[in-house]
Each structure stands twice: as C-alpha cells, then as structure tokens.
Design a protein around this motif. Structure first.
Motif, PDB file in Angstrom:
ATOM      1  N   ALA A   1      -8.243  -0.447  -5.590  1.00  0.00           N
ATOM      2  CA  ALA A   1      -7.853  -1.434  -4.592  1.00  0.00           C
ATOM      3  C   ALA A   1      -6.423  -1.870  -4.876  1.00  0.00           C
ATOM      4  CB  ALA A   1      -8.789  -2.634  -4.645  1.00  0.00           C
ATOM      5  N   VAL A   2      -5.582  -1.882  -3.856  1.00  0.00           N
ATOM      6  CA  VAL A   2      -4.190  -2.292  -4.024  1.00  0.00           C
ATOM      7  C   VAL A   2      -4.179  -3.813  -4.106  1.00  0.00           C
ATOM      8  CG1 VAL A   2      -1.863  -2.168  -3.088  1.00  0.00           C
ATOM      9  CG2 VAL A   2      -3.448  -0.272  -2.712  1.00  0.00           C
ATOM     10  N   PHE A   3      -4.252  -4.325  -5.337  1.00  0.00           N
ATOM     11  CA  PHE A   3      -4.459  -5.758  -5.541  1.00  0.00           C
ATOM     12  C   PHE A   3      -4.130  -6.119  -6.977  1.00  0.00           C
ATOM     13  CE2 PHE A   3      -7.048  -9.377  -6.824  1.00  0.00           C
ATOM     14  CZ  PHE A   3      -6.741 -10.298  -5.819  1.00  0.00           C
ATOM     15  N   PHE A   4      -3.611  -7.340  -7.169  1.00  0.00           N
ATOM     16  CA  PHE A   4      -3.561  -7.954  -8.498  1.00  0.00           C
ATOM     17  C   PHE A   4      -3.877  -9.438  -8.324  1.00  0.00           C
ATOM     18  CE2 PHE A   4       0.779  -7.902  -6.828  1.00  0.00           C
ATOM     19  CZ  PHE A   4       1.194  -9.226  -6.964  1.00  0.00           C
ATOM     20  N   PRO A   5      -4.430 -10.092  -9.349  1.00  0.00           N
ATOM     21  CA  PRO A   5      -4.806 -11.496  -9.212  1.00  0.00           C
ATOM     22  C   PRO A   5      -3.598 -12.370  -8.869  1.00  0.00           C
ATOM     23  CG  PRO A   5      -5.820 -10.545 -11.159  1.00  0.00           C
ATOM     24  CD  PRO A   5      -4.836  -9.543 -10.654  1.00  0.00           C
TER      25      PRO A   5
ATOM     26  N   LEU B   1      -9.424   7.431  -4.305  1.00  0.00           N
ATOM     27  CA  LEU B   1      -9.058   6.613  -3.151  1.00  0.00           C
ATOM     28  C   LEU B   1      -8.067   5.526  -3.545  1.00  0.00           C
ATOM     29  CD1 LEU B   1     -12.550   5.914  -1.484  1.00  0.00           C
ATOM     30  CD2 LEU B   1     -10.958   7.774  -0.972  1.00  0.00           C
ATOM     31  N   VAL B   2      -7.074   5.298  -2.704  1.00  0.00           N
ATOM     32  CA  VAL B   2      -6.202   4.130  -2.781  1.00  0.00           C
ATOM     33  C   VAL B   2      -6.536   3.291  -1.555  1.00  0.00           C
ATOM     34  CG1 VAL B   2      -3.835   3.292  -2.923  1.00  0.00           C
ATOM     35  CG2 VAL B   2      -4.419   5.525  -3.909  1.00  0.00           C
ATOM     36  N   TRP B   3      -6.973   2.045  -1.771  1.00  0.00           N
ATOM     37  CA  TRP B   3      -7.565   1.233  -0.703  1.00  0.00           C
ATOM     38  C   TRP B   3      -6.781  -0.055  -0.520  1.00  0.00           C
ATOM     39  CZ3 TRP B   3     -11.922  -2.576  -2.025  1.00  0.00           C
ATOM     40  CH2 TRP B   3     -12.297  -3.304  -0.890  1.00  0.00           C
ATOM     41  N   ASP B   4      -6.331  -0.306   0.693  1.00  0.00           N
ATOM     42  CA  ASP B   4      -5.678  -1.560   1.057  1.00  0.00           C
ATOM     43  C   ASP B   4      -6.747  -2.516   1.569  1.00  0.00           C
ATOM     44  OD1 ASP B   4      -4.364  -3.672   2.256  1.00  0.00           O
ATOM     45  OD2 ASP B   4      -3.010  -2.442   3.463  1.00  0.00           O
TER      46      ASP B   4
ATOM     47  N   GLY C   1       2.850   6.102  -2.574  1.00  0.00           N
ATOM     48  CA  GLY C   1       4.008   6.867  -3.020  1.00  0.00           C
ATOM     49  C   GLY C   1       3.998   7.111  -4.515  1.00  0.00           C
ATOM     50  N   TYR C   2       3.558   6.111  -5.277  1.00  0.00           N
ATOM     51  CA  TYR C   2       3.486   6.272  -6.731  1.00  0.00           C
ATOM     52  C   TYR C   2       2.448   7.331  -7.118  1.00  0.00           C
ATOM     53  CZ  TYR C   2       2.264   5.296 -11.579  1.00  0.00           C
ATOM     54  OH  TYR C   2       1.974   5.430 -12.914  1.00  0.00           O
ATOM     55  N   PHE C   3       1.241   7.230  -6.549  1.00  0.00           N
ATOM     56  CA  PHE C   3       0.176   8.154  -6.945  1.00  0.00           C
ATOM     57  C   PHE C   3       0.392   9.572  -6.416  1.00  0.00           C
ATOM     58  CE2 PHE C   3      -2.528   4.256  -7.581  1.00  0.00           C
ATOM     59  CZ  PHE C   3      -2.718   4.446  -8.941  1.00  0.00           C
ATOM     60  N   THR C   4       1.187   9.718  -5.382  1.00  0.00           N
ATOM     61  CA  THR C   4       1.514  11.071  -4.921  1.00  0.00           C
ATOM     62  C   THR C   4       2.808  11.583  -5.528  1.00  0.00           C
ATOM     63  OG1 THR C   4       2.603  10.153  -2.941  1.00  0.00           O
ATOM     64  CG2 THR C   4       0.283  10.817  -2.733  1.00  0.00           C
TER      65      THR C   4
ATOM     66  N   TYR D   1       0.833  -1.201   0.000  1.00  0.00           N
ATOM     67  CA  TYR D   1       0.000   0.000   0.000  1.00  0.00           C
ATOM     68  C   TYR D   1       0.871   1.255   0.000  1.00  0.00           C
ATOM     69  CZ  TYR D   1      -2.955   3.495   2.474  1.00  0.00           C
ATOM     70  OH  TYR D   1      -3.611   4.632   2.885  1.00  0.00           O
ATOM     71  N   GLU D   2       1.916   1.267   0.830  1.00  0.00           N
ATOM     72  CA  GLU D   2       2.780   2.446   0.894  1.00  0.00           C
ATOM     73  C   GLU D   2       3.428   2.738  -0.451  1.00  0.00           C
ATOM     74  OE1 GLU D   2       2.735  -0.008   3.081  1.00  0.00           O
ATOM     75  OE2 GLU D   2       2.209   0.948   4.995  1.00  0.00           O
ATOM     76  N   ASP D   3       3.845   1.686  -1.158  1.00  0.00           N
ATOM     77  CA  ASP D   3       4.455   1.886  -2.477  1.00  0.00           C
ATOM     78  C   ASP D   3       3.471   2.518  -3.455  1.00  0.00           C
ATOM     79  OD1 ASP D   3       6.831   0.855  -1.610  1.00  0.00           O
ATOM     80  OD2 ASP D   3       6.590  -1.110  -2.566  1.00  0.00           O
TER      81      ASP D   3
END
Length: 400
Positions: free
Chosen positions: A111-115, A67-70, A54-57, A49-51
């Motif tokens: 959502a901070v996620f990938f399959p 929203l960035v959601w963990d 950091g990318y989007f900011t 999530y922090e990464d």
C-alpha cells in the motif's frame, strides 16, 4: 484457474518470473511503502503512487512486490503474476524457507502509505483511516487463489512484530511484514477488514471511509490493457469486435441488442461476465472485464496491435494446415488476416480462430484471385502485394 493478473490493474510485468514452493500453504503478505518518516506533530506530504510505481519498475525492481496499491484512488499496478514469487521479503541463507516463495502463492501487496501522511490536506495516521479504495477488488482476487481470510499471527493493529517459523510454514492466510521470519520490518501497522463478522481477522474498529461494494447489477466500468490493447467499458478497436463475436459464438451474446462492434459497452461487460461465470469465476473475478487467462481461453490467443509480419503469415499458412486441428503458429497475427478475409466475405466468421488452416488458405486464395492473380500465384500462401492490399482494405499494417 484464477486470473494470474488482477482484473483492472495496470500491468508492468517485470519478467524474471519464478515458481513458488508449493509444499507450503497459500499466503498473502501486507506491506506499506513507508517511504517517509512522519509523526502526529510533524506530518509529511504523501509520496505519490506514480513515484512508487516508477521506483519499483526502475531502481527498486529488486525489491518489487506483486501489487502496488493506492488506497486513496484504488489504482493498482501489478509487477509479477500471482503464481510467481515477487521480491519484497528478505530471504537470508539461514532462513528455513525461501520467504518470497514459501507458499502455493505468496502474493505481496504494497500500500502506498506511511503513518501520518498528508493527502490533499488531510492527515492519515493509519492505513485503515484512508478510503481503502479498491481493497474489495484486491481481496476478492487474492481469495480466488485460495488464501483464506485469517491472520495466523493476528491482524496487525500496531507496529509490533510477531514471528513464528512453525506458524509461517504450516498455516495459510494473511501475514503482516512484521510476521515474516528472518525479516526486520514491522509494517503495515493496520490493514483493512475482509468484510467478515466477529472472529479471526475481524477488526477491533471498522476502517472509516470504506468505499461500498458496487451493486452486482451495476456493470464494471474500468479498463485493462492486455498485450497492448484495451478492454472494458469505453475501449475501442478491432479487438472489442473480436471478443464480442467470440462471445456470441460461445453462447454468451444475449445482452447485445445490436453488434457486437468496436466500442465496448455495458452489453459487452455483461456478456463477458456470463462467460467468466461459465469458467467457474465468481464475485469480482466475474465482473465482466477480461483477464489474460480468460481472454486466452475464449479466443485461443491474445490479440495484439494490428500489425502482421509477412514472414509469420507465410510460416503459418505452410505449417497450420498439416498440424493438429486448431494449431496456431502465429495466432494473433493470423486472426487479423482471417478477420480481414471474413470482412471481405471470403471466410465464415466461425473460422476466425488464429489457425491458418485449409479453409483460411482457400479463403486467401480467393483474395489473391480478387487481386488479379491466377493459377499457381493464387495458392493461398500470402505474398507481399496481396497481404499489403488486404491490409490497406481492412486497416492493418504489414511488416517483413
């Protein structure tokens, strides 16, 4: 009006706000970050999530969502207010709508996620296989902006696309990135349920490991940061006292057995929840943790760090008395001065309102006399020496 900032979110306001196109109905757009490609045979470690924040900011600000959601912990960062467009959709010139703006709101959630990501040793094929922590709070907030619990192009259950320009322009509700015209992404693949029974938007299978909604009788116990100061359970500082006193003055202090004071307790949360209900908020939007809009309505300003500019104090003392009743030239800083005067016994608490009106001028003149000034030197207009003495006595800093 609903809160522009999600209660409980970590705020990293990117600025560059822009209005949406209100001729279209309200929408929410579901995304996953999909920052790595993994398979069932070759899962990969989850990207933190922090990464992603950091990318989007940083380098990714030009593609930032609201929203960035963990979904594993429920932590959420907000980058734009709800009533501004964000930037996660392609919006080419040939599109009939400006896709990032095509609605009364167009709230976008990543959502901070990938399959097939691997998180703490467990592999998660779909977003709905995660705990989906914090989803109920996000959903309640988005609902408060008038987005209905429907998927006009179908709830996403795989990575197939379905794009219909007419539906996009005319139907409110939730859209997958795979549904947005003139875009080429096919995420999110799945999305948590709204909590509804059978019908539009209901799941074909319930997402496992969902965190239950806390009982309504349990006070919220998280914090938010507004204008650099903390609010919510465990927060400490002068701003907590300011809010508590304002709640008492507004008739919402019944849960205090003592205080209010500088430490935010369950009593502060319960009193603030009553205030939110009085504004028309409900559900998790009235959980007793301040949002920027409700706090501004309660106080008339947003408290800031305990620093007062001498120039601002002078300008307010010269401007506010002759302006309309309650005029606030520098409300947050004046409120610090007024609270200090009240704590010195020179101003009634009910006049700590951020307006340097005639009663505050009189109170400040009393402070100047206490400092040894007489005649025209005790005119109620702050000077450097008297303001610094007040700051030293009551714990605030003075700048030019």
């Amino acid at each position: 009006m609903p809160e522009p900032w999600l209660p409980g979110a970590e705020i990293h306001d990117l600025g560059d706000h822009a209005p949406t196109d209100h001729q279209y109905p309200p929408k929410a757009i579901a995304h996953i970050t999909w920052d790595r490609n993994a398979t069932a045979a070759a899962p990969q470690d989850w990207c933190s999530y922090e990464d992603l924040v950091g990318y989007f900011t940083g380098a990714g600000a030009g593609d930032a969502p609201h929203l960035v959601w963990d979904p594993f912990t429920g932590r959420t960062t907000q980058l734009f207010p709800a009533d501004s467009r964000s930037k996660s959709l392609l919006s080419p010139a040939q599109s009939p709508t400006r896709t990032n703006r095509a609605g009364q709101v167009v709230i976008q959630i990543e959502a901070v996620f990938f399959p097939y990501c691997r998180h703490q040793g467990t592999v998660y094929p779909r977003l709905v296989d995660t705990p989906c922590a914090g989803w109920d709070r996000i959903h309640a907030w988005i609902s408060s902006w008038g987005v209905p619990d429907v998927w006009p192009m179908g709830r996403p259950t795989d990575f197939s696309e379905h794009r219909d320009e007419h539906v996009w322009e005319t139907r409110p509700g939730w859209y997958a990135h795979a549904h947005v015209p003139y875009n080429d992404h096919v995420d999110p693949g799945s999305w948590p349920d709204f909590g509804a029974g059978p019908g539009p938007g209901a799941p074909s299978d319930p997402p496992p490991h969902r965190q239950p909604v806390p009982p309504a009788s349990t006070p919220a116990r998280y914090q938010v940061t507004i204008n650099g100061l903390a609010y919510g359970y465990g927060a400490h500082g002068y701003q907590v006292t300011v809010v508590g006193r304002a709640l008492v003055a507004a008739g919402h202090g019944s849960h205090y057995q003592s205080g209010p004071g500088p430490d935010w307790t369950d009593a502060d949360t319960e009193n603030y929840a009553g205030y939110q209900v009085s504004l028309g908020y409900s559900g998790q939007a009235a959980d007793g943790v301040p949002g920027e809009a409700s706090l501004n309505r309660l106080l008339g300003y947003l408290p800031g760090p305990r620093t007062v500019s001498l120039a601002h104090a002078i300008a307010a003392a010269r401007t506010d008395p002759g302006a309309a009743q309650g005029h606030r030239t520098y409300g947050a800083e004046v409120a610090i001065v007024e609270q200090a005067l009240a704590d010195e016994g020179l101003l009634e608490q009910r006049w700590v309102d951020g307006s340097f009106g005639s009663l505050t001028v009189t109170a400040y003149a009393g402070w100047q006399r206490r400092c040894g000034y007489t005649a025209g030197a005790a005119d109620g207009i702050p000077g450097r020496d008297s303001l610094q003495r007040l700051g030293a006595a009551q714990g605030f800093a003075v700048t030019d």
